[in-house]
Design an enzyme around this catalytic site. Structure first.
Site, mmCIF file in Angstrom:
data_model
loop_
_atom_site.group_PDB
_atom_site.id
_atom_site.type_symbol
_atom_site.label_atom_id
_atom_site.label_comp_id
_atom_site.label_asym_id
_atom_site.label_seq_id
_atom_site.Cartn_x
_atom_site.Cartn_y
_atom_site.Cartn_z
ATOM 1 N N GLU A 193 -5.491 -0.442 2.500
ATOM 2 C CA GLU A 193 -4.354 0.355 2.024
ATOM 3 C C GLU A 193 -4.287 1.759 2.630
ATOM 4 O OE1 GLU A 193 -4.544 0.011 -2.255
ATOM 5 O OE2 GLU A 193 -4.507 -2.171 -2.149
ATOM 6 N N GLU A 238 -4.401 -11.432 -1.639
ATOM 7 C CA GLU A 238 -4.421 -11.038 -3.056
ATOM 8 C C GLU A 238 -3.203 -11.609 -3.790
ATOM 9 O OE1 GLU A 238 -5.155 -6.833 -3.619
ATOM 10 O OE2 GLU A 238 -6.579 -6.760 -1.969
#
Ligand code: G3I
Length: 373
Positions: A162, A275
């Site tokens: 991220e 995810e």
């Protein structure tokens, strides 16, 4: 009078048969890992209770259905390395042992992230912010220790997690500010160094960049492409990009998901869905920034309704149809959790409900692949 001993004798067989019944994760159902064999690996993110035996029903689902495993939290910096001279190996060791014992490909998550990193990481003993060189040394020490400990056992690492903002530029994290020193030429340095150190620690491990909203925001996906290109231009190893795919009932749309898979694959890396979940509550923020959402903000009183479950099944059908269409570029699909009760978000995001039972969405996913085979 019913004695305590008598009660135990009466109730024990009931509780035992109940836990066996709910623990099977749909004993009459095919295993996901078998259904998708030959296409891509299929797995889940596992929490501490699952791998330590405290949630045997979740473990039973995982063992039956998954051939790859990601540690949901226990390899994150603040959990595995809480103090400068203290590592907490036990939970991560258990995760790797569990995956190996059950023939699952273990994935390490994650080495460099702006979340779940202790305050001390960026400061010296007097509390002052570290210099670029000192932070690089600290990052190297962490990566060498963590990746080194599991050398030859962890198949691949989410090396950087991220690093991008939604507009595709780099997030203004301490990693960027200190190591980048506010200079354009150094902006990718913390990413490049993390990949370099991870490769040094385990030359055979696969190395990944992982992020959310790559599937919904074209600019962000293009930012990930730029990271891959930068690493490759420096001769650094990068094997894959993880599209996290925290989805909703009405996003991502097929076209933007396909754009992201194709754009990332075109750089020559493998694409992984890392995810996967689908939140059923339709309003509110759509990304996966943990500072903006949690279980409460995504709770959904309609989650168990038949209508919601049908929509969930339809969205899973659409997503898996896209994965199968791009199966040559996708090497792994990992759900972020195992069953709804322990998911990081509320509602009904996974294939197994709060009582460990497979949902309509489970059957839908199996149908997609059975129609393909
Ligand atoms: O370890 C502490 C424990 O000591 C303390 O008693 C407890 C009290 O709340 O908190 C524990 O830490 C929690 C940690 O999970 C481990 O259980 C944190 O508060 C909690 O915020 C943390 O949430 C995790 C979150 O990442 C932040 O690390 C979620 O479980 C996890 O599902 C989520 O996963 C992220 C991925 O890593 C990256 N992509 C987005 C995804 C969802 O946010």
């Amino acid at each position: 009078m019913v004695t305590k001993k008598l009660l135990i004798v009466i109730l024990l067989p009931l509780t035992t048969s109940w836990s066996v019944a709910i623990g099977t994760g749909g004993s009459d159902k095919p295993a996901l890992k078998d259904a998708f064999a030959g296409h891509f690996l299929i797995g889940g993110a596992f929490n501490r209770n699952l791998v330590s035996g405290k949630d045997p029903n979740a473990a039973a689902i995982a063992i039956k259905h998954f051939n790859t495993a990601t540690s949901e939290n226990d390899m994150k910096w603040s959990l595995i390395h809480p103090q400068p001279d203290q590592y907490n190996w036990e939970p991560a060791d258990r995760f790797v042992d569990f995956a190996e014992k059950n023939n699952m490909v273990p994935i390490g998550h994650c080495l460099v992230w702006h979340v779940q990193v202790p305050r001390w990481t960026f400061r010296d003993d007097s509390g002052n912010l570290l210099t670029r060189d000192a932070l690089l040394a600290r990052m190297k020490d962490h990566i060498m220790s963590v990746v080194g400990r599991y050398k030859g056992r962890i198949k691949g690492w989410d090396v950087v997690n991220e690093a991008l903002k939604d507009d595709g530029t780099l997030r203004n994290s301490r990693w960027l500010r200190i190591i980048g020193e506010g200079s354009e030429e150094k902006q990718y340095d913390f990413i490049a160094k993390a990949f370099e150190y991870a490769h040094q620690a385990d030359p055979n491990a696969e190395l990944y960049y992982n992020d959310y909203s790559l599937d919904t925001k074209k600019e962000k996906c293009d930012g990930a492409v730029a990271i891959v290109k930068h690493l490759k231009s420096k001769g650094l190893r990068i094997d894959g990009v993880g599209i996290q795919l925290h989805s909703g009932l009405d996003y991502p749309d097929k076209e933007s998901l396909e754009y992201s898979i194709a754009a990332l694959a075109a750089t020559g890396v493998k694409v992984m869905i890392t995810e996967l979940d689908i939140r059923t509550r339709t309003r509110g923020y759509r990304g996966a920034d943990i500072s903006r959402i949690n279980r409460q903000s995504t709770s959904d009183s309609n989650a168990a309704d038949d209508e919601t479950q049908q929509k969930l099944a339809q969205k899973y059908t659409e997503l898996f149809s896209v994965f199968l269409k791009h199966k040559n570029d996708i090497s792994r699909v990992t759900f972020w959790g195992v069953y709804d009760r322990t998911s990081w978000i509320g509602g009904s995001p996974l294939l197994f409900d709060r009582n460990y039972q497979p949902k309509q969405a489970f059957d839908a996913v199996i149908n997609v692949v059975q129609n393909e085979n």
